[in-house]
Write an enzyme that holds these catalytic residues in place. Structure first.
Site, short mmCIF file in Angstrom:
data_model
loop_
_atom_site.label_atom_id
_atom_site.label_comp_id
_atom_site.label_asym_id
_atom_site.label_seq_id
_atom_site.Cartn_x
_atom_site.Cartn_y
_atom_site.Cartn_z
N GLU A 261 -4.25 -15.51 -4.17
CA GLU A 261 -3.87 -16.77 -3.52
C GLU A 261 -4.34 -16.79 -2.07
O GLU A 261 -3.98 -15.90 -1.30
CB GLU A 261 -2.35 -16.95 -3.61
N HIS B 71 1.21 -22.89 -5.11
CA HIS B 71 2.42 -22.07 -4.95
C HIS B 71 3.47 -22.81 -4.11
O HIS B 71 3.94 -22.32 -3.07
CB HIS B 71 2.08 -20.73 -4.31
N GLY C 198 6.45 -23.97 -5.50
CA GLY C 198 7.71 -24.02 -6.23
C GLY C 198 8.93 -24.04 -5.33
O GLY C 198 9.95 -24.66 -5.65
#
Length: 525
Positions: free
Chosen positions: A260, A278, A280
């Site tokens: 990432e 990413h 969340g």
């Protein structure tokens, strides 16, 4: 008054709470970042998110640093071993983003099955193409949840509201827990074969890396959907890409990647994939909860409280003489859990000759060890018992003031769907944890390193056969410990190995007619 360095951006509510604490607060500026190592030596605590990497080199010389507070769950940007060695407590906020992670799972799931991103792009291009975006409903579909912890359980509740049928797989959740939550617990292979949509909610550990690989994806229904809002690396990305290209899977929804940001953009840009960077936990509510929870943990830790979500060993509230016993308890719990290899319904700790001040810490250490093998970094001395009870594990502790065969003895018994396992240990010389009884066998060994555990018929030649098989594979035996029953019908051996045997070697040992069970356990140093 403590000096606290805020090295990464933190929600204003958290900053306000820090300012109101009466401590000296300093926010690291971009110009100061190259001097971070120098600055760390001047502060009592530091707050980081994921951007700041606290390496062993940076921590070297931070002699006044007492606490590292990670505003979030993952601590892979912190050298935990280096922090522990220097006596720096590492705390995090593991529960603040549970709700946002569960909701984002459904945001991605709905976006994927209803073609929302593609339809949005079409509209913005000036098109009106309704026929191209025929989607699917969630009602009546089977949702398979791999990992049935706190997030998985929240996902299950919301799936029921959509009218979905839910099945879950978690080898460490007792079947009775599934019944209470009205969710059918099944083996992973059955879940993959039955589910229309599979979503994963497990931490990334050595055990869960590539948990969903080529074989697992091949076992899924043709046209099924895969969702990963947990951690990159749990799903094998090469296998997923191949399944999408072939049409075996109709789509995937991904919030996380093994790298990432991903340098390989093929998955993120795939026409069958809905991808987010990413996010969340990136809700206003979650960021506020994370900030406030982190600040509460930080201030409590600075005050010397053990009631914090500590990632590393919080020895401050434990007598120094008790540290080897905490280590023993954790090793016994981990070894028993690894060998049981299934769900745990009951965990019983028996203590003989253990002083009162150490009884609760040792018990918690056993629970922590038993859960660590499959929950990884999310387990600590504070949340271990709560996590165990949340998984339906009954915790029992029995204490005996009189000593047993040894002046001080710790016994662990695990019971679950795959049977029972008992193990006992003590500390030699006040600092050397040892197993002294194992599954009914009088067997003494250190619970550390790479252990090959064998249960076999007590007949001549078994040890020689095993030695030959390991030798042919260039695997050296560092230590070997043997025991047998009084009737001499059965025997047990624990071998500490210098190299890891591959699956082919293990299968060759299992194929020996004298063998009853063969297990490899990585206990670490």
């Amino acid at each position: 008054m403590f000096r606290i360095l805020v090295a990464d951006p933190l929600h204003e509510s958290g900053l306000a709470a820090l300012e109101q604490s009466g401590n000296e607060i300093h926010r690291l500026s971009a110009e100061e970042r190259p001097r971070l190592k120098e600055l760390l030596a001047e502060y009592d605590a530091v707050v980081v998110r994921s951007a700041t990497k606290l390496t062993a080199e940076l921590l070297d010389g931070a002699d006044t640093l007492k606490v590292i507070a990670r505003a979030g769950v993952g601590v892979d940007n912190i050298d935990i071993a280096a922090a522990t060695e220097r006596g720096i407590l590492v705390v995090n906020s593991p529960t603040a983003n549970l709700l946002s992670a569960a909701e984002h799972t459904f945001a991605l799931m709905l976006a994927l099955v209803r073609n929302v991103p593609a339809a949005d792009r079409s509209m913005k291009a000036g098109e009106w193409d309704r026929k191209r975006f025929v989607g699917r409903e969630l009602e009546g579909k089977i949702l398979g949840i791999v990992g049935f912890g706190q997030i998985g359980q929240r996902v299950a509740d919301r799936a029921k509201a959509f009218g979905m049928e839910v099945v879950a797989h978690d080898p460490y959740i007792d079947a009775a827990m599934g019944e209470r939550l009205e969710v059918e617990l099944v083996e992973k292979c059955e879940l993959l074969e039955r589910s229309d949509i599979v979503t994963v909610h497990v931490p990334l550990t050595d055990r869960t890396r590539d948990l969903v690989g080529a074989d697992e994806i091949a076992a899924m229904k043709r046209g099924a959907v895969l969702v990963n809002c947990a951690r990159g690396g749990i799903v094998n990305e090469a296998a997923l890409l191949a399944a999408l290209d072939s049409g075996h899977l109709s789509g995937a929804a991904l919030d996380v990647f093994s790298e990432e940001p991903p340098k390989d953009r093929r998955l993120a840009e795939h026409e069958r994939v809905v991808a987010t960077p990413h996010i969340g936990a990136q809700t206003r509510e979650a960021q506020e909860r994370i900030a406030l929870e982190t600040v509460r943990m930080l201030l409590a830790a600075l005050d010397g409280s053990l009631a914090v979500t500590a990632v590393n060993l919080p020895f401050r509230g434990t007598p120094k003489r008790g540290e080897p016993y905490l280590s023993l308890g954790e090793q016994l719990g981990r070894l028993a859990s690894e060998l049981l290899g299934g769900s745990v319904a009951e965990l019983r700790v028996e203590l003989w000759g253990i002083e009162e001040a150490l009884r609760t810490p040792i018990t918690v250490a056993v629970v922590k060890g038993a859960l660590t093998s499959f929950l990884g970094e999310t387990v600590n001395y504070v949340n271990a018992e709560r996590l165990a009870r949340g998984r339906g594990i009954e915790l029992v502790r029995a204490t005996h003031s009189q000593p047993a065969e040894y002046p001080h003895l710790v016994g662990v018994r695990l019971a679950g769907d795959r049977g029972e396992l008992e193990i006992e240990g003590t500390v030699f010389g006040e600092r050397d944890p040892r197993v002294v009884r194992f599954g009914g066998f009088q067997l003494e060994f250190r619970p550390e390193g790479r252990l090959l555990v064998l249960h076999n018929d007590d007949v001549p030649g078994v040890v020689g056969k095993i030695g030959n098989l390991l030798g042919q594979a260039d695997i050296n035996i560092a230590a070997i410990h043997l025991a047998r029953t009084d009737s001499q019908d059965e025997a047990m051996a624990v071998l500490r190995l210098d190299q890891a045997p591959g699956e082919e070697v293990l299968e060759s040992i299992r194929a020996l007619p004298e063998m009853k069970s063969v297990d490899l356990v990585e206990m670490g140093p």
